[in-house]
Write an enzyme that holds these catalytic residues in place. Structure first.
Site, PDB file in Angstrom:
ATOM      1  CE  LYS A  11      -4.022  -2.005   2.101  1.00  0.00           C
ATOM      2  NZ  LYS A  11      -5.223  -2.175   3.301  1.00  0.00           N
ATOM      3  CE1 TYR A  51      -9.366  -2.690   0.125  1.00  0.00           C
ATOM      4  CE2 TYR A  51      -8.531  -0.789  -1.219  1.00  0.00           C
ATOM      5  CZ  TYR A  51      -8.353  -1.799  -0.188  1.00  0.00           C
ATOM      6  OH  TYR A  51      -7.352  -2.122   0.366  1.00  0.00           O
ATOM      7  CG  PHE A  59     -13.345   2.077   6.742  1.00  0.00           C
ATOM      8  CD1 PHE A  59     -12.781   1.422   5.466  1.00  0.00           C
ATOM      9  CD2 PHE A  59     -13.753   1.355   7.791  1.00  0.00           C
ATOM     10  CE1 PHE A  59     -12.918   0.016   5.296  1.00  0.00           C
ATOM     11  CE2 PHE A  59     -14.017  -0.023   7.463  1.00  0.00           C
ATOM     12  CZ  PHE A  59     -13.815  -0.873   6.329  1.00  0.00           C
ATOM     13  CB  THR A  93      -7.602  -5.405   9.949  1.00  0.00           C
ATOM     14  OG1 THR A  93      -7.899  -6.528   9.146  1.00  0.00           O
ATOM     15  CG2 THR A  93      -8.066  -3.924   9.143  1.00  0.00           C
ATOM     16  NE  ARG A 104      -2.736  -5.459   7.200  1.00  0.00           N
ATOM     17  CZ  ARG A 104      -3.780  -5.911   6.795  1.00  0.00           C
ATOM     18  NH1 ARG A 104      -4.111  -6.833   7.707  1.00  0.00           N
ATOM     19  NH2 ARG A 104      -4.423  -5.534   5.782  1.00  0.00           N
ATOM     20  CG  ASN A 114      -3.848  -2.024   6.703  1.00  0.00           C
ATOM     21  OD1 ASN A 114      -3.641  -1.810   5.618  1.00  0.00           O
ATOM     22  ND2 ASN A 114      -4.828  -2.786   7.156  1.00  0.00           N
ATOM     23  CG  HIS A 117      -5.559  -6.343  -0.256  1.00  0.00           C
ATOM     24  ND1 HIS A 117      -6.842  -6.189   0.218  1.00  0.00           N
ATOM     25  CD2 HIS A 117      -5.592  -7.254  -1.187  1.00  0.00           C
ATOM     26  CE1 HIS A 117      -7.570  -7.102  -0.456  1.00  0.00           C
ATOM     27  NE2 HIS A 117      -6.834  -7.482  -1.297  1.00  0.00           N
ATOM     28  CD  GLU A 128      -8.960  -9.441  -3.654  1.00  0.00           C
ATOM     29  OE1 GLU A 128      -9.924  -9.046  -2.801  1.00  0.00           O
ATOM     30  OE2 GLU A 128      -8.139  -9.549  -3.210  1.00  0.00           O
TER      31      GLU A 128
HETATM   32  P1  IDP Z   1      -8.067  -6.631   5.668  1.00  0.00           P
HETATM   33  O1  IDP Z   1      -7.182  -5.584   4.824  1.00  0.00           O
HETATM   34  O2  IDP Z   1      -7.127  -6.913   6.716  1.00  0.00           O
HETATM   35  O3  IDP Z   1      -8.618  -7.853   4.889  1.00  0.00           O
HETATM   36  P2  IDP Z   1     -10.761  -5.412   5.665  1.00  0.00           P
HETATM   37  O4  IDP Z   1     -11.631  -5.485   6.796  1.00  0.00           O
HETATM   38  O5  IDP Z   1     -11.020  -6.017   4.403  1.00  0.00           O
HETATM   39  O6  IDP Z   1      -9.165  -5.739   6.236  1.00  0.00           O
HETATM   40  O7  IDP Z   1     -10.627  -3.850   5.345  1.00  0.00           O
HETATM   41  C1  IDP Z   1      -9.905  -3.296   4.024  1.00  0.00           C
HETATM   42  C2  IDP Z   1      -8.855  -2.255   4.510  1.00  0.00           C
HETATM   43  O8  IDP Z   1      -9.821  -0.961   4.930  1.00  0.00           O
HETATM   44  C3  IDP Z   1      -7.943  -2.535   5.588  1.00  0.00           C
HETATM   45  O9  IDP Z   1      -6.956  -2.966   5.173  1.00  0.00           O
HETATM   46  C4  IDP Z   1      -7.906  -1.116   6.074  1.00  0.00           C
HETATM   47  O10 IDP Z   1      -6.788  -0.449   5.091  1.00  0.00           O
HETATM   48  C5  IDP Z   1      -8.943  -0.228   5.875  1.00  0.00           C
HETATM   49  N1  IDP Z   1      -9.882  -0.312   7.103  1.00  0.00           N
HETATM   50  C6  IDP Z   1     -10.372  -1.346   7.668  1.00  0.00           C
HETATM   51  N2  IDP Z   1     -11.185  -1.078   8.860  1.00  0.00           N
HETATM   52  C7  IDP Z   1     -10.679   0.200   9.064  1.00  0.00           C
HETATM   53  C8  IDP Z   1     -11.428   1.264   9.858  1.00  0.00           C
HETATM   54  O11 IDP Z   1     -12.050   0.986  11.071  1.00  0.00           O
HETATM   55  N3  IDP Z   1     -10.798   2.451   9.821  1.00  0.00           N
HETATM   56  C9  IDP Z   1     -10.021   2.911   8.893  1.00  0.00           C
HETATM   57  N4  IDP Z   1      -9.768   2.092   7.788  1.00  0.00           N
HETATM   58  C10 IDP Z   1     -10.065   0.708   7.890  1.00  0.00           C
HETATM   59 MG    MG Z   2     -10.080  -7.669   3.152  1.00  0.00          MG
END
Ligand code: IDP
Ligand code: MG
Length: 140
Positions: A11, A51, A59, A93, A104, A114, A117, A128
């Site tokens: 990222k 996304y 978010f 996450t 992470r 973070n 992905h 994807e």
């Molecule tokens: P993942 O990347 O661990 O699969 P997801 O729930 O699919 O997590 O969320 C996608 C991305 O959205 C996360 O990697 C992160 O960059 C962002 N994200 C997830 N939850 C939050 C949040 O509560 N606040 C801000 N960004 C978030």
């Molecule tokens: Mg995800």
């Protein structure tokens, strides 16, 4: 055990801090092989499309702004149980919840920024991968 492919993104927070090679090393040391890779800058439409599953989440707009804020590295990773293995190497996450030694925990700036992905299922990995790569760009 099954040889799988998963989709990965390094990222913008990681490319900005010149951590591309560090992330790739952690993936490789974790047993995954990079079988396709390119550096791209997502536009708004591409980020929103990628996304789309999150479009109702609070978010979503911030996430798309972040993901278009700088270059990313999109990758196809191959290995035994690659989908689950990559999620282990990435960590939770929220970096505050991630295990020691994960990408992470080691590198991420925040729950949003973070660093990586990774696909969450084999089915989504295929979707994807096809979103970013043609078959002839993947060389195992
Ligand atoms: P993942 O990347 O661990 O699969 P997801 O729930 O699919 O997590 O969320 C996608 C991305 O959205 C996360 O990697 C992160 O960059 C962002 N994200 C997830 N939850 C939050 C949040 O509560 N606040 C801000 N960004 C978030
Ligand atoms: Mg995800």
């Amino acid at each position: 055990m099954a040889l799988e492919r998963t989709f990965s993104i390094i990222k913008p927070d990681a490319t900005r801090r010149n951590l591309t090679g560090k992330v790739i090393s952690m993936l490789e040391e974790g047993g995954l092989r990079v079988v396709a890779q390119k550096r791209v800058k997502l536009d708004q439409a591409k980020a929103e499309g990628f996304y789309a599953v999150h479009k109702e989440r609070p978010f979503f707009n911030d996430l798309c702004a972040f993901m278009t804020s700088g270059p990313v590295i999109v990758q196809v990773l191959e290995g035994e149980n690659a989908v689950a293995r990559n999620r282990e190497i990435m960590g939770a996450t929220n970096p505050a919840d991630a295990d020691e030694g994960t990408i992470r925990k080691t590198l991420a700036e925040s729950i949003e920024a973070n660093s990586v992905h990774g696909s969450d299922s084999l089915e989504n990995a295929a979707i994807e991968i096809a979103f970013f790569f043609n078959n002839d760009e993947i060389v195992g």
